[in-house]
Design an enzyme around this catalytic site. Sequence first.
Site, PDB file in Angstrom:
ATOM      1  N   ASP A 250       0.867  -1.176   0.000  1.00 34.65           N
ATOM      2  CA  ASP A 250       0.000   0.000   0.000  1.00 34.65           C
ATOM      3  C   ASP A 250       0.901   1.221   0.000  1.00 34.65           C
ATOM      4  O   ASP A 250       2.130   1.091  -0.090  1.00 34.65           O
ATOM      5  CB  ASP A 250      -0.954  -0.007   1.199  1.00 34.65           C
ATOM      6  CG  ASP A 250      -2.282   0.674   0.882  1.00 34.65           C
ATOM      7  OD1 ASP A 250      -2.298   1.915   0.786  1.00 34.65           O
ATOM      8  OD2 ASP A 250      -3.288  -0.032   0.718  1.00 34.65           O
ATOM      9  N   HIS A 304      -2.921   4.117  -3.843  1.00 31.92           N
ATOM     10  CA  HIS A 304      -2.342   3.355  -2.733  1.00 31.92           C
ATOM     11  C   HIS A 304      -0.941   2.858  -3.091  1.00 31.92           C
ATOM     12  O   HIS A 304      -0.583   1.698  -2.857  1.00 31.92           O
ATOM     13  CB  HIS A 304      -3.247   2.191  -2.344  1.00 31.92           C
ATOM     14  CG  HIS A 304      -4.539   2.622  -1.700  1.00 31.92           C
ATOM     15  ND1 HIS A 304      -4.648   2.891  -0.356  1.00 31.92           N
ATOM     16  CD2 HIS A 304      -5.761   2.859  -2.226  1.00 31.92           C
ATOM     17  CE1 HIS A 304      -5.890   3.258  -0.073  1.00 31.92           C
ATOM     18  NE2 HIS A 304      -6.587   3.252  -1.203  1.00 31.92           N
ATOM     19  N   GLU A 375      -9.874   3.516  -4.792  1.00 35.17           N
ATOM     20  CA  GLU A 375      -9.746   4.909  -4.326  1.00 35.17           C
ATOM     21  C   GLU A 375      -8.709   5.741  -5.093  1.00 35.17           C
ATOM     22  O   GLU A 375      -7.842   6.381  -4.493  1.00 35.17           O
ATOM     23  CB  GLU A 375      -9.427   4.916  -2.823  1.00 35.17           C
ATOM     24  CG  GLU A 375     -10.538   4.315  -1.981  1.00 35.17           C
ATOM     25  CD  GLU A 375     -10.202   4.268  -0.502  1.00 35.17           C
ATOM     26  OE1 GLU A 375     -11.125   4.416   0.315  1.00 35.17           O
ATOM     27  OE2 GLU A 375      -9.018   4.064  -0.154  1.00 35.17           O
TER      28      GLU A 375
END
Length: 589
Positions: A250, A304, A375
């Site tokens: 991440d 990420h 996201e």
Amino acid sequence: MLKALILQVIVLIGSSLSYQINGKWYCRNNMDCLPWESKNTETLPKIYETQNLCRLMCGKFRGLWPQVTRICNIEKSVNPVNFELITFDYPNDNENIKDFYEQVTLLFKRNLIEECGKSCSMQSNNSLHIRISVVDKSLMLNSLTDESYRLNISTMTDNEITVQISAKTIFGTRHALETLSQLMVKTVDDNDQNGLLIVSSADILDKPFYQHRGLLIDTARHFISIASLMKILDGMSANKMNVFHWHITDSQSFPMEIKRRPEMHGNGAFSKDKVYFKSDIDKIVQYAKYRGIRVIFELDAPAHAGKGWEWGEKSGLGKLAVCVDDQPWRKSCIQPNCGQLNPSNENLYSVLHDIYQDIRDYKEKNEFIHMGGDEVFVKCWNNTKEITDYMATKNYDRNNVIGFLQLWSEFQGKALNIWDNITDEKESIVMWSSELTLPENIEKFLPKERYIIQTWIPNNSDIPQKLLDKGYRLIMTTKNAWYFDHGFWGNTKYYNWKTVYANTLPRNELVLGGEVCMWSEYLDEHSIEMKIFPRLNAAAERLWANPKTDLNAVESRFYRQRERIVAKGIQADAILTEYCTLFEGECRG
């Protein structure tokens, strides 16, 4: 350590005796097991020496977890069996198969030790002979593996109890042995010697309702040790879960060893001793496989992605990622620290090629790869001149979200081509639900033949059904029931085991199954087990059996399964007061 854990179980059982009259239990309404107290009653119920023996005799599904598909017969009587007289007949055509069966049968016997205690020495002349037959001798474990089995326990003859296990694959056999271990229970003889009782006869047909029954563990926000992951895998196998979704990288860290690009973990790990080296990853993959669990690796992209990607400029490759560590972070990402891949930099794709090659070497053949897609933060790209200049050359409208979806889709298309060139196969790719996968967008960017969508959409949304109507395969990860990090931060809500259990999935052949998610922003290996267990047990039964069972009828078996998890040394959270587990059904309301 095993001895200490066994003592914990013995202490727990011992503590319950103080509530009992003469250490006896009875089954009330074919559902709950409670201590038997002397009462003026004309009808005496069947009395059992322990609560767990009572649970094995009580209810339609007895003490079995997850609920099995079909019980043709389970007798309400038991026979003692000598632990030292358990033998196996299984296929041993080659060394690989022989090794796998040895491991699977050792795990079965470990389950029995956890139940009985290390000194399982009660004398009995009764032997247990387990015969195993399989149709497919392959050791391949993937999304299409048949996990069904038939388990038959024959009435004892000449002091021998025979068990016949028939399965399509060795992984069905593994599940059958898990069920068989749950049909055995600890007893203590007059000389205080521990022993085992087994149901005198049984005939069970069983198979999973959903082929994908997973747990995501995030090891990027906090590094989780290999030992901790192995304990969690033990708990998964006890529940017949079959997918470990490893969210291994991440923006906060990149702890996965990439031999072809050591700069990734060299710059991205929290420290040198917080790296998953190839030997560690291989160990986890094999450890999981012995337990019937597949490992799906996720390299989250293009968002990420921060730590581990900063070295590009120093190496003459330009910015591989942008917005890395930006402050104030709210302008560039969803949570600190920021980072998002730079799709305008062609050097990014050569690095991705090397990373994907390593992941190919780690994963099982024909297994999914998860390419993330969660996201994406448009403002990050829109505030990066290098990217907006590139968008201008492509006529992507930066004043419209569609322009950024086109940029994102271009990145995803290149990533997919890289993967296909490496593997030479058209494998399915998993991606998170996002703006790219909205029903009004998805067909423009992601072909249904290649992509599986893992949707975290709440269960009151109509988006999953719209995706199904368009022919997309789904993995369901309902965030308002199966996000186990919720309830510990912000305005999120904690979901108890009953909420987890009640989370039903659409009955549609395009729904492959579901996953529980354990994101690690607010936990580490010292707290992860109790945040996963015993709630994972509830999701496991939902995914294996998709039951219509009334929750009140589930409680006794759920308490029993938590005991099994605790006996494995897993720090499973408490469910209710100890009184409520001893006096089943008395705390409903």
